[in-house]
Design a protein around this motif. Sequence first.
Motif, short mmCIF file in Angstrom:
data_model
loop_
_atom_site.label_atom_id
_atom_site.label_comp_id
_atom_site.label_asym_id
_atom_site.label_seq_id
_atom_site.Cartn_x
_atom_site.Cartn_y
_atom_site.Cartn_z
N HIS A 66 -32.92 6.35 49.27
CA HIS A 66 -33.53 5.14 48.75
C HIS A 66 -35.04 5.31 48.80
O HIS A 66 -35.56 6.29 49.34
N SER A 194 -27.92 -5.43 58.23
CA SER A 194 -26.66 -4.73 58.43
C SER A 194 -26.41 -4.51 59.92
O SER A 194 -27.32 -4.11 60.65
N SER A 225 -22.20 -2.67 52.99
CA SER A 225 -21.99 -1.93 51.75
C SER A 225 -22.72 -2.67 50.63
O SER A 225 -23.11 -3.83 50.79
N ASN A 226 -22.87 -2.02 49.50
CA ASN A 226 -23.57 -2.63 48.38
C ASN A 226 -22.91 -3.94 47.95
O ASN A 226 -23.59 -4.96 47.75
N ASP A 227 -21.59 -3.94 47.82
CA ASP A 227 -20.87 -5.15 47.41
C ASP A 227 -21.03 -6.26 48.45
O ASP A 227 -21.18 -7.44 48.10
N VAL A 229 -23.59 -6.65 50.44
CA VAL A 229 -24.96 -7.14 50.35
C VAL A 229 -25.07 -8.19 49.24
O VAL A 229 -25.69 -9.24 49.41
N ILE A 230 -24.46 -7.91 48.10
CA ILE A 230 -24.48 -8.86 46.98
C ILE A 230 -23.83 -10.18 47.38
O ILE A 230 -24.36 -11.27 47.11
N SER A 254 -31.24 -0.30 50.10
CA SER A 254 -30.59 0.49 49.06
C SER A 254 -29.90 -0.38 48.03
O SER A 254 -29.59 0.07 46.92
N ALA A 255 -29.66 -1.66 48.37
CA ALA A 255 -28.99 -2.59 47.44
C ALA A 255 -29.96 -3.60 46.85
O ALA A 255 -29.54 -4.50 46.11
N GLU A 256 -31.25 -3.48 47.14
CA GLU A 256 -32.22 -4.48 46.70
C GLU A 256 -32.21 -4.68 45.18
O GLU A 256 -32.32 -5.81 44.68
N ALA A 258 -29.87 -4.69 43.28
CA ALA A 258 -28.70 -5.46 42.86
C ALA A 258 -28.80 -6.93 43.22
O ALA A 258 -27.97 -7.73 42.76
#
Length: 354
Positions: A66, A194, A225-227, A229-230, A254-256, A258
């Motif tokens: 990232h 996290s 995880s990314n999902d 985080v959303i 790393s998910a920002e 999204a």
Amino acid sequence: MKNRSIVKRFFAIAAAGAMTLALCACNSGTISSSDGPTVTVGGSGEPSQSGGDKTYKVAIIKQMDHASLDEIAGAVGGELERLAKDNGVTIQYEIASGQNDQSTLKQLADQAIADGADVIVPIATTAAKVAALSAEDTKTPVVFAAVSYPDEESVALTGIDYVTGTSDALNTRAIIDLMLVQDPDLSKVGLLYSLSEDNSARPIAEAKEYLDSKGIAYTEQTANSNDEVIAAASALIAEGVDAVFTPTDNVIQSAELAIYESFIQAGVLHYGGADSFARNGAFAGCGVNYTLLGKQTAGLAYDVLTQGMDGMEDYYLLEGGIITVNTETAAALKADYSAFSGLGTVAEVVTTED
């Protein structure tokens, strides 16, 4: 080495020129000199002599891909190149990513040791913990980068005679103060982080304590995880928070890309513990300069290569205070951040997908 120490040290490294280092899963570079004997520093830190150029091998291991970790890795590689050229030696280095998987990180660290790396430079807390464990038998020097709290019990990277590095410990109160300058009527803050990130525990606890002292309510959401985080970002929006705080958390950063648009649409200002949050769409980030941190880590690694571990502190703290604002996000939120200049150096960026 001392059991616990926070020391401000400025290495003898001048600012390098523009660096061009394309980052992918594994990059490498070699800078060579034309004469002189070869000196290879082994895992024990003791040099061995042979004919030819002085040659050192460095393994740079990112915890994951990232913006912040990529920036640090690029700065470490670029500074190693400059140091090699200026000192007439050969430094061979490779940059690899563990993709935030501990098994992969261990494979990379074990392979670096098997390949005869003279120094391992792990970037971020989990990568550093894994590298230190892998090097326990060989005592291969480990010079970590961006481990926020090396002295935390859950991290335990202090008091080890073959480990040193740089810390990007966060000034949590300064970020909360940014929120209050931006919105004096701030009433509810979301904490997004996290549970798998050791470096998030202390600043989250500090944020809660400081918010309590200010009489400001808070709610928290965690994700790994990314999902997740959303989903966590959506939950904070549904809870009606005015702003969101995230420390130097690799999973969230790393998910920002999204989640930042959802925050903008809800009128929620997201503050992160690094400039990479702002560069990926968050309203603001506040922390250290990761290019400078990477250069100082490279300077430490070069000192270890050429002088060994004697005299090294457990870790070296890099002062932060740089406030990075995403001007596109600020415009979309109609947020006037002019008062930030009274709290520190302000850098303006736009959203980039890096």
